[in-house]
Design a protein around this motif. Structure first.
Motif, PDB file in Angstrom:
ATOM      1  N   HIS A 141       0.820  -1.206   0.000  1.00  0.00           N
ATOM      2  CA  HIS A 141       0.000   0.000   0.000  1.00  0.00           C
ATOM      3  C   HIS A 141       0.859   1.265   0.000  1.00  0.00           C
ATOM      4  N   GLY A 142       2.174   1.090   0.147  1.00  0.00           N
ATOM      5  CA  GLY A 142       3.050   2.252   0.185  1.00  0.00           C
ATOM      6  C   GLY A 142       3.400   2.707  -1.219  1.00  0.00           C
ATOM      7  N   PRO A 143       4.266   3.718  -1.296  1.00  0.00           N
ATOM      8  CA  PRO A 143       4.680   4.224  -2.614  1.00  0.00           C
ATOM      9  C   PRO A 143       5.514   3.181  -3.360  1.00  0.00           C
ATOM     10  N   ASN A 144       5.466   3.242  -4.651  1.00  0.00           N
ATOM     11  CA  ASN A 144       6.246   2.353  -5.516  1.00  0.00           C
ATOM     12  C   ASN A 144       7.563   3.063  -5.835  1.00  0.00           C
ATOM     13  N   ASN A 145       8.639   2.691  -5.107  1.00  0.00           N
ATOM     14  CA  ASN A 145       9.929   3.369  -5.244  1.00  0.00           C
ATOM     15  C   ASN A 145      10.770   2.666  -6.321  1.00  0.00           C
ATOM     16  N   THR A 146      11.103   3.367  -7.374  1.00  0.00           N
ATOM     17  CA  THR A 146      11.947   2.805  -8.439  1.00  0.00           C
ATOM     18  C   THR A 146      13.258   3.594  -8.488  1.00  0.00           C
ATOM     19  N   GLN A 147      14.343   2.843  -8.269  1.00  0.00           N
ATOM     20  CA  GLN A 147      15.658   3.493  -8.187  1.00  0.00           C
ATOM     21  C   GLN A 147      16.685   2.671  -8.973  1.00  0.00           C
ATOM     22  N   TRP A 148      17.872   3.285  -9.142  1.00  0.00           N
ATOM     23  CA  TRP A 148      18.984   2.589  -9.812  1.00  0.00           C
ATOM     24  C   TRP A 148      19.600   1.566  -8.874  1.00  0.00           C
ATOM     25  N   LEU A 149      20.234   0.541  -9.476  1.00  0.00           N
ATOM     26  CA  LEU A 149      20.974  -0.456  -8.697  1.00  0.00           C
ATOM     27  C   LEU A 149      22.308  -0.725  -9.404  1.00  0.00           C
ATOM     28  N   ALA A 150      23.249  -1.215  -8.641  1.00  0.00           N
ATOM     29  CA  ALA A 150      24.542  -1.707  -9.178  1.00  0.00           C
ATOM     30  C   ALA A 150      24.848  -3.020  -8.489  1.00  0.00           C
ATOM     31  N   GLU A 151      25.505  -3.917  -9.225  1.00  0.00           N
ATOM     32  CA  GLU A 151      25.817  -5.224  -8.642  1.00  0.00           C
ATOM     33  C   GLU A 151      27.141  -5.732  -9.195  1.00  0.00           C
ATOM     34  N   ALA A 152      27.798  -6.565  -8.386  1.00  0.00           N
ATOM     35  CA  ALA A 152      29.085  -7.171  -8.768  1.00  0.00           C
ATOM     36  C   ALA A 152      29.216  -8.497  -8.042  1.00  0.00           C
ATOM     37  N   GLY A 153      29.902  -9.432  -8.674  1.00  0.00           N
ATOM     38  CA  GLY A 153      30.079 -10.737  -8.049  1.00  0.00           C
ATOM     39  C   GLY A 153      30.877 -11.665  -8.930  1.00  0.00           C
ATOM     40  N   GLY A 154      30.671 -12.965  -8.709  1.00  0.00           N
ATOM     41  CA  GLY A 154      31.399 -13.963  -9.476  1.00  0.00           C
ATOM     42  C   GLY A 154      30.709 -15.290  -9.402  1.00  0.00           C
ATOM     43  N   GLY A 155      31.137 -16.194 -10.266  1.00  0.00           N
ATOM     44  CA  GLY A 155      30.543 -17.519 -10.283  1.00  0.00           C
ATOM     45  C   GLY A 155      31.333 -18.439 -11.187  1.00  0.00           C
ATOM     46  N   ALA A 156      30.670 -19.528 -11.604  1.00  0.00           N
ATOM     47  CA  ALA A 156      31.326 -20.499 -12.478  1.00  0.00           C
ATOM     48  C   ALA A 156      30.276 -21.187 -13.332  1.00  0.00           C
ATOM     49  N   LEU A 157      30.694 -21.537 -14.562  1.00  0.00           N
ATOM     50  CA  LEU A 157      29.888 -22.323 -15.483  1.00  0.00           C
ATOM     51  C   LEU A 157      30.553 -23.666 -15.678  1.00  0.00           C
ATOM     52  N   ILE A 158      29.730 -24.748 -15.634  1.00  0.00           N
ATOM     53  CA  ILE A 158      30.260 -26.104 -15.778  1.00  0.00           C
ATOM     54  C   ILE A 158      29.434 -26.817 -16.842  1.00  0.00           C
ATOM     55  N   GLY A 159      30.084 -27.304 -17.888  1.00  0.00           N
ATOM     56  CA  GLY A 159      29.377 -27.998 -18.954  1.00  0.00           C
ATOM     57  C   GLY A 159      28.811 -29.319 -18.470  1.00  0.00           C
ATOM     58  N   LEU A 160      27.565 -29.597 -18.804  1.00  0.00           N
ATOM     59  CA  LEU A 160      26.888 -30.846 -18.445  1.00  0.00           C
ATOM     60  C   LEU A 160      26.552 -31.604 -19.723  1.00  0.00           C
ATOM     61  N   GLY A 161      26.949 -32.868 -19.782  1.00  0.00           N
ATOM     62  CA  GLY A 161      26.642 -33.681 -20.953  1.00  0.00           C
ATOM     63  C   GLY A 161      27.416 -33.249 -22.175  1.00  0.00           C
ATOM     64  N   ASP A 162      26.867 -33.581 -23.334  1.00  0.00           N
ATOM     65  CA  ASP A 162      27.525 -33.304 -24.611  1.00  0.00           C
ATOM     66  C   ASP A 162      27.506 -31.804 -24.894  1.00  0.00           C
ATOM     67  N   GLN A 163      28.668 -31.228 -25.116  1.00  0.00           N
ATOM     68  CA  GLN A 163      28.781 -29.796 -25.380  1.00  0.00           C
ATOM     69  C   GLN A 163      29.141 -29.502 -26.833  1.00  0.00           C
ATOM     70  N   THR A 164      28.974 -30.489 -27.699  1.00  0.00           N
ATOM     71  CA  THR A 164      29.368 -30.289 -29.107  1.00  0.00           C
ATOM     72  C   THR A 164      28.187 -30.023 -30.019  1.00  0.00           C
ATOM     73  N   GLY A 165      26.952 -30.179 -29.534  1.00  0.00           N
ATOM     74  CA  GLY A 165      25.788 -29.976 -30.385  1.00  0.00           C
ATOM     75  C   GLY A 165      25.336 -28.528 -30.384  1.00  0.00           C
ATOM     76  N   SER A 166      24.209 -28.268 -31.059  1.00  0.00           N
ATOM     77  CA  SER A 166      23.694 -26.907 -31.150  1.00  0.00           C
ATOM     78  C   SER A 166      22.906 -26.487 -29.918  1.00  0.00           C
ATOM     79  N   THR A 167      22.500 -27.442 -29.069  1.00  0.00           N
ATOM     80  CA  THR A 167      21.817 -27.140 -27.810  1.00  0.00           C
ATOM     81  C   THR A 167      22.625 -27.775 -26.681  1.00  0.00           C
ATOM     82  N   ARG A 168      22.989 -26.961 -25.711  1.00  0.00           N
ATOM     83  CA  ARG A 168      23.895 -27.448 -24.676  1.00  0.00           C
ATOM     84  C   ARG A 168      23.433 -26.925 -23.317  1.00  0.00           C
ATOM     85  N   LEU A 169      23.741 -27.698 -22.299  1.00  0.00           N
ATOM     86  CA  LEU A 169      23.303 -27.368 -20.949  1.00  0.00           C
ATOM     87  C   LEU A 169      24.521 -27.167 -20.062  1.00  0.00           C
TER      88      LEU A 169
END
Length: 371
Positions: free
Chosen positions: A130-158
């Motif tokens: 019920h309060g005001p709808n506050n829309t403001q800027w945000l900034a974010e930073a971080g890190g992570g990792a991607l790990i290939g699952l299954g076959d990575q040679t086709g046109s669709t990969r997970l």
């Protein structure tokens, strides 16, 4: 507290990566996602700023991304999150839209690719409905990792994805919302890639090394030693006495030397000590013999026939002996030598005949010392 939790999440992500690197069965060979579009869906758990009135909670995030060459990706994320407010039954809604840039650290052929994240966007912060709808800027930073699952040679990969980031909302003077709050968000989820993977660039083949130089030809074998049947040191080809008894001292032509080296064909000009050219062969024989035995002590003896006075013949024989000794020395003979003329005193033939007188005109090398 949030730092402790963030560190724990990062450690867990590293553990997952390490397990995958040491033998996770579902991990495929290396891949390259350059040029691929992907959809990202992740479950989030948000550790809110402690001054917020709402509680930590789980939500989700959806994203659409594109992989740029090389190592960069850009993605648009939507996070429609809602968190309960203590004791009221109401919620605080944090709806964020962000545009993030990812930089992947390992080469494009790596199965596991850690990445850093940096981005910004807009966030709507609504407290209680019920309060005001506050829309403001945000900034974010971080890190992570991607790990290939299954076959990575086709046109669709997970790909499995794990991530931790810090998000800061730039807001002030809003009721029930702290000044510029910062939240920690940890996420796990999947990336679904579309588009054929780009093969990694092939390493340039090194230029062929030049062939090694051919080995040098072997040296020619040494010539066989000249044949010397009687072992006297004189080759058979010039040995004039081929059956010399073993151990005998021999001259340059292989004949036994006793006490004298005869120079039978040394000739001089008439009444002179000048050597004639036809004497060279005989003198060279004497030189070769003396060089075989450089320790022998030699007396060069000169003789004449009986023509002329004794006094004259004595002087002439001395001069001829000295002339021969000088010739020997000039041609490399190093033996100790003396010259002595005997005149007409020691004839070896009769002076009554022409042949006898010629035989008496002679020079010989007498061995007077040495081995």
């Amino acid at each position: 507290m949030k730092r402790v939790i963030l560190n724990g999440v990062l450690a867990a992500a590293i553990t997952v990566i390490g397990t995958a690197m040491t033998g996770g069965a579902a991990i495929a060979d290396g891949y390259d996602d350059t040029g691929a579009v992907y959809i990202s869906g992740m479950a989030n758990y948000t550790f809110l700023e402690r001054d917020r009135i709402s509680n930590n909670g789980a939500n989700y995030q959806l994203g659409l991304g594109y992989n740029f060459p090389r190592n960069f990706a850009g993605e648009l994320n939507v996070s429609p999150n809602s968190f309960k407010i203590d004791g009221s039954g109401a919620s605080e809604k944090l709806n964020a839209i962000s545009l993030d840039v990812l930089y992947k650290f390992l080469p494009v052929t790596s199965v596991i690719r850690p990445y850093a994240l940096l981005g910004g966007g807009r966030m709507t912060d609504e407290v209680g409905g019920h309060g005001p709808n506050n829309t403001q800027w945000l900034a974010e930073a971080g890190g992570g990792a991607l790990i290939g699952l299954g076959d990575q040679t086709g046109s669709t990969r997970l790909q499995f994805r794990t991530e931790a980031k810090y998000r800061r909302e730039f807001i002030s003077n809003a009721e029930f919302i702290p000044h510029n709050p910062g939240d920690v968000i940890v996420s796990v989820g999947l990336n679904l890639m579309f588009g054929a993977p780009t093969p990694p660039p092939a390493a340039a083949a090194p230029p062929p090394s030049p062939p090694p130089p051919p080995p040098p030809p072997p040296p020619p074998p040494p010539p066989p030693p000249p044949l010397d049947s009687d072992g006297d040191g004189v080759p058979d080809s010039i040995d004039q006495c081929p059956n010399t008894p073993k151990g005998d001292r021999v001259d340059a032509v292989g004949c036994t030397i006793k006490d004298e080296i005869k120079l039978d064909r040394v000739h001089f000009a008439t009444d002179s000590a000048e050597l004639l050219p036809d004497s060279v062969e005989t003198l060279n024989y004497g030189i070769a013999t003396l060089k075989r035995y450089p320790q022998m002590v030699i007396e060069v003896r000169g003789h004449t026939d009986s023509t002329g006075s004794k006094q004259h013949n004595q002087v002439l024989s001395q001069r001829r002996a000295e002339s021969v000794m000088q010739y020997l020395q000039e041609h490399g003979v190093t033996n100790t030598m003396t010259a002595k003329g005997y005149g007409q005193e020691l004839p070896i033939a009769s002076n009554a005949t022409r042949e006898g007188r010629q035989a008496n005109r002679r020079v010989n090398l007498r061995i007077v010392g040495g081995p």
